[in-house]
Design a protein around this motif. Structure first.
Motif, mmCIF file in Angstrom:
data_model
loop_
_atom_site.group_PDB
_atom_site.id
_atom_site.type_symbol
_atom_site.label_atom_id
_atom_site.label_comp_id
_atom_site.label_asym_id
_atom_site.label_seq_id
_atom_site.Cartn_x
_atom_site.Cartn_y
_atom_site.Cartn_z
ATOM 1 N N ALA A 120 44.721 52.475 20.323
ATOM 2 C CA ALA A 120 44.524 53.000 18.882
ATOM 3 C C ALA A 120 45.867 52.992 18.320
ATOM 4 O O ALA A 120 46.771 52.961 19.084
ATOM 5 N N LEU A 121 45.646 53.030 16.976
ATOM 6 C CA LEU A 121 46.740 53.177 16.117
ATOM 7 C C LEU A 121 46.706 54.414 15.481
ATOM 8 O O LEU A 121 45.684 54.883 14.802
ATOM 9 N N ALA A 122 47.771 55.208 15.440
ATOM 10 C CA ALA A 122 47.536 56.777 14.929
ATOM 11 C C ALA A 122 48.827 56.972 13.837
ATOM 12 O O ALA A 122 49.766 56.471 13.965
ATOM 13 N N LEU A 123 48.609 58.033 12.914
ATOM 14 C CA LEU A 123 49.477 58.498 12.068
ATOM 15 C C LEU A 123 49.634 59.900 12.438
ATOM 16 O O LEU A 123 48.423 60.767 12.582
ATOM 17 N N ALA A 124 50.742 60.538 12.586
ATOM 18 C CA ALA A 124 50.849 61.940 13.136
ATOM 19 C C ALA A 124 52.171 62.389 12.556
ATOM 20 O O ALA A 124 53.044 61.831 11.911
ATOM 21 N N ASP A 125 52.218 63.802 12.627
ATOM 22 C CA ASP A 125 53.293 64.541 11.690
ATOM 23 C C ASP A 125 54.435 64.493 12.496
ATOM 24 O O ASP A 125 55.436 65.549 12.288
ATOM 25 N N GLY A 126 54.866 63.482 13.173
ATOM 26 C CA GLY A 126 56.537 63.454 14.024
ATOM 27 C C GLY A 126 56.382 62.799 15.378
ATOM 28 O O GLY A 126 54.975 62.449 15.797
ATOM 29 N N PRO A 127 57.320 62.454 15.953
ATOM 30 C CA PRO A 127 57.061 61.738 17.011
ATOM 31 C C PRO A 127 56.912 62.288 18.489
ATOM 32 O O PRO A 127 56.642 61.821 19.335
ATOM 33 N N ALA A 128 56.788 63.552 18.525
ATOM 34 C CA ALA A 128 56.496 64.263 19.854
ATOM 35 C C ALA A 128 55.056 63.826 20.248
ATOM 36 O O ALA A 128 54.056 63.796 19.488
ATOM 37 N N PHE A 129 54.891 63.818 21.595
ATOM 38 C CA PHE A 129 53.628 63.352 22.277
ATOM 39 C C PHE A 129 52.438 64.369 21.576
ATOM 40 O O PHE A 129 51.349 63.652 21.403
ATOM 41 N N MET A 130 52.758 65.468 21.656
ATOM 42 C CA MET A 130 51.386 66.368 21.200
ATOM 43 C C MET A 130 51.763 66.803 19.771
ATOM 44 O O MET A 130 50.938 67.574 19.492
ATOM 45 N N GLU A 167 63.179 57.223 23.844
ATOM 46 C CA GLU A 167 62.897 58.116 22.846
ATOM 47 C C GLU A 167 61.573 57.686 22.223
ATOM 48 O O GLU A 167 61.055 58.731 21.550
ATOM 49 N N LYS A 168 60.931 56.455 22.230
ATOM 50 C CA LYS A 168 59.707 56.074 21.639
ATOM 51 C C LYS A 168 58.745 55.988 22.549
ATOM 52 O O LYS A 168 57.388 56.002 22.058
ATOM 53 N N PHE A 169 58.934 55.880 23.881
ATOM 54 C CA PHE A 169 57.685 55.316 24.776
ATOM 55 C C PHE A 169 57.640 56.636 25.782
ATOM 56 O O PHE A 169 58.436 56.908 26.329
ATOM 57 N N ASN A 173 58.472 57.379 12.458
ATOM 58 C CA ASN A 173 58.453 58.580 12.862
ATOM 59 C C ASN A 173 56.608 59.145 12.372
ATOM 60 O O ASN A 173 56.358 60.176 13.143
ATOM 61 N N TYR A 174 56.095 58.429 11.858
ATOM 62 C CA TYR A 174 54.929 58.910 11.521
ATOM 63 C C TYR A 174 53.747 57.907 12.169
ATOM 64 O O TYR A 174 52.607 58.396 12.151
ATOM 65 N N VAL A 175 54.104 56.817 12.684
ATOM 66 C CA VAL A 175 53.005 55.779 13.126
ATOM 67 C C VAL A 175 53.444 55.655 14.437
ATOM 68 O O VAL A 175 54.511 55.414 14.740
ATOM 69 N N ARG A 176 52.069 55.660 15.167
ATOM 70 C CA ARG A 176 52.424 55.431 16.969
ATOM 71 C C ARG A 176 51.347 54.591 17.230
ATOM 72 O O ARG A 176 50.162 54.446 16.727
ATOM 73 N N GLY A 177 51.353 53.792 18.455
ATOM 74 C CA GLY A 177 50.211 53.266 19.130
ATOM 75 C C GLY A 177 50.053 53.955 20.254
ATOM 76 O O GLY A 177 50.887 54.577 21.010
ATOM 77 N N ILE A 178 48.605 53.896 20.562
ATOM 78 C CA ILE A 178 48.420 54.970 22.083
ATOM 79 C C ILE A 178 47.584 53.992 22.775
ATOM 80 O O ILE A 178 46.500 53.067 22.303
ATOM 81 N N GLY A 179 47.714 53.843 24.039
ATOM 82 C CA GLY A 179 46.600 53.418 24.927
ATOM 83 C C GLY A 179 46.298 54.107 25.987
ATOM 84 O O GLY A 179 47.196 55.032 26.590
#
Length: 420
Positions: free
Chosen positions: A370-380, A299-301, A337-343
């Motif tokens: 990268a460390l990112a802030l987004a408007d939800g957990p969906a990949f896009m 659900e998170k990765f 829900n709003y914070v994600r890590g990206i590689g």
């Protein structure tokens, strides 16, 4: 996402009798932009082969699109829709970027009319004319549109036929300044005929699309007399793709393409259908295989990838064979829900075998965190704000960075990307 701007529509109607007469009750507002700030050991943030090693932490520009559209007429099942879009691009270097300073470019990207309800028994069929992005097919993480015949034209699309729908279009895509030896009349008119069939589902969870694009250079009488590069021949590009929904929301798509003449170079340039009128391509042929997919591991990765294998022969008078292999993967982990890590990791290798027996090789890699802030957990999900660091390496030509003294560099920066 579609936003109804009643206030804007009212203001436009008050200032324009024409718009008021059309009885517009709402305006659809869409857009896209990316922008940010970055630095590298070369000074400003460096952009390196992003269509082959990936775009994350590898984009140095500011780019935006603003789209306004409205249904200007509707009666019973018949409707007329007007769509428009302007764009802007700059290197994001200062506050006063403008066309006056020649450091920003503005363009009219779309301006078209779409008519529904005039094809008997087929309410979703559209008759259209004008300038538009025409059914572009995108690979987002490498910023490539592998099927893209866009421009001014006309056509009819989404006409039901069997289990799918047919679309047919005539689009103009001229090439400018193709011959430096000519001061005037060096723009070559090129017309495209585009036919597609989409929607056939051979089995559960699968769907397909097939198409043919036929490019027809159309020189003037004077250009025919001059000859040379103006003798470009008609070329064809065939595209077939199959997509598959899989377990837990994952999906996969495989694309096969074949092209000839001036369209063949798209198979190794990551192009989507532009015609090369700058080289002798009368013997050129090429093919490309693309595989891309999104896999939610948990659900998170989740993982996204794009694999491209391209081959083209005789795309210039000096080139015998060209080969491209590119692989980019992006992993995303959702902390909240709003914070994600990206590689993101990407690499490519390209080799040209010349007719004189010599070779030209290109290749490189990119690694980004990268460390990112987004408007939800969906990949896009977007908008997204990212803080990133990227390592770029030119493993074949070398000396691409630090004023041509090093084969690698670092990028650091912050970028925002949004669409709506």
């Amino acid at each position: 996402m579609k936003t109804k701007l009643h206030t804007l529509a009212l203001a436009m109607a008050m200032t324009s009798p024409t718009l008021f007469a059309a009885d517009i009750d709402s305006v659809d507002f869409h857009g896209y932009f990316r922008s940010g700030v970055g630095v590298s050991s070369d000074g400003a943030l460096q952009e390196y082969q992003k269509n082959k090693v990936g775009r994350l932490g590898n984009e140095s520009d500011t780019y935006g699109e603003i789209e306004l559209g409205s249904q200007v007429y509707k009666k019973d099942d018949v409707s007329f829709y007007v769509d428009s879009m302007i764009s802007m691009v700059s290197d994001g270097s200062n506050d006063s970027e403008s066309t006056v300073n020649n450091d920003a470019q503005f363009g009219l990207r779309q301006l078209n009319l779409q008519v529904k309800g005039l094809v008997p028994g087929d309410p979703n069929a559209v008759i259209w004319g004008g300038k538009r992005y025409y059914q572009r097919h995108d690979l987002h993480i490498i910023d490539t549109k592998y099927w893209n015949i866009s421009g001014s034209g006309a056509g009819i699309e989404n006409v039901s036929f069997g289990p799918g729908a047919v679309s047919v279009a005539w689009i103009r895509g001229d090439n400018n300044d193709i011959d430096y030896r000519v001061d005037n009349d060096n723009n070559l008119n090129i017309n495209y005929l585009d036919a597609r069939y989409a929607g056939w589902k051979p089995w559960t969870g699968a769907w397909t699309e097939f198409g043919i694009d036929y490019a027809m250079p159309n020189p003037t009488s004077k250009q025919k007399e001059y000859g040379g590069l103006y003798n470009a021949e008609n070329g064809v590009m065939l595209t077939g793709e199959i997509s598959q929904d899989m377990w837990k929301g994952s999906s996969n798509k495989t694309v096969l393409q074949y092209a000839t003449k001036g369209l063949a170079q798209n198979m190794i340039s990551q192009g989507g259908g532009w015609y090369d009128a700058w080289h002798n391509t009368e013997e050129a042929t090429g093919y490309r295989v693309i595989n891309t997919g999104l896999i939610p591991i948990t659900e998170k990765f989740s993982l996204n990838h794009v694999l491209t294998w391209g081959s083209a022969d005789k795309i210039t008078q000096d080139t015998d064979k060209s080969r491209l292999l590119s692989l980019v993967g992006r992993a995303q982990y959702q902390f909240t829900n709003y914070v994600r890590g990206i590689g993101e990791v990407g690499g490519f290798y390209q080799k040209d075998d010349n007719r004189d027996g010599s070779h030209y090789k290109q290749g490189g890699e990119k690694y980004t965190v990268a460390l990112a802030l987004a408007d939800g957990p969906a990949f896009m999900s977007r908008p997204e704000l990212r803080v990133f660091a990227s390592y770029l390496n030119d493993s074949e030509n070398g000396k691409s960075f630090k004023d041509n003294t090093a084969n690698n560099t670092w990028n650091f920066g912050v970028q925002v990307e949004a669409w709506w």
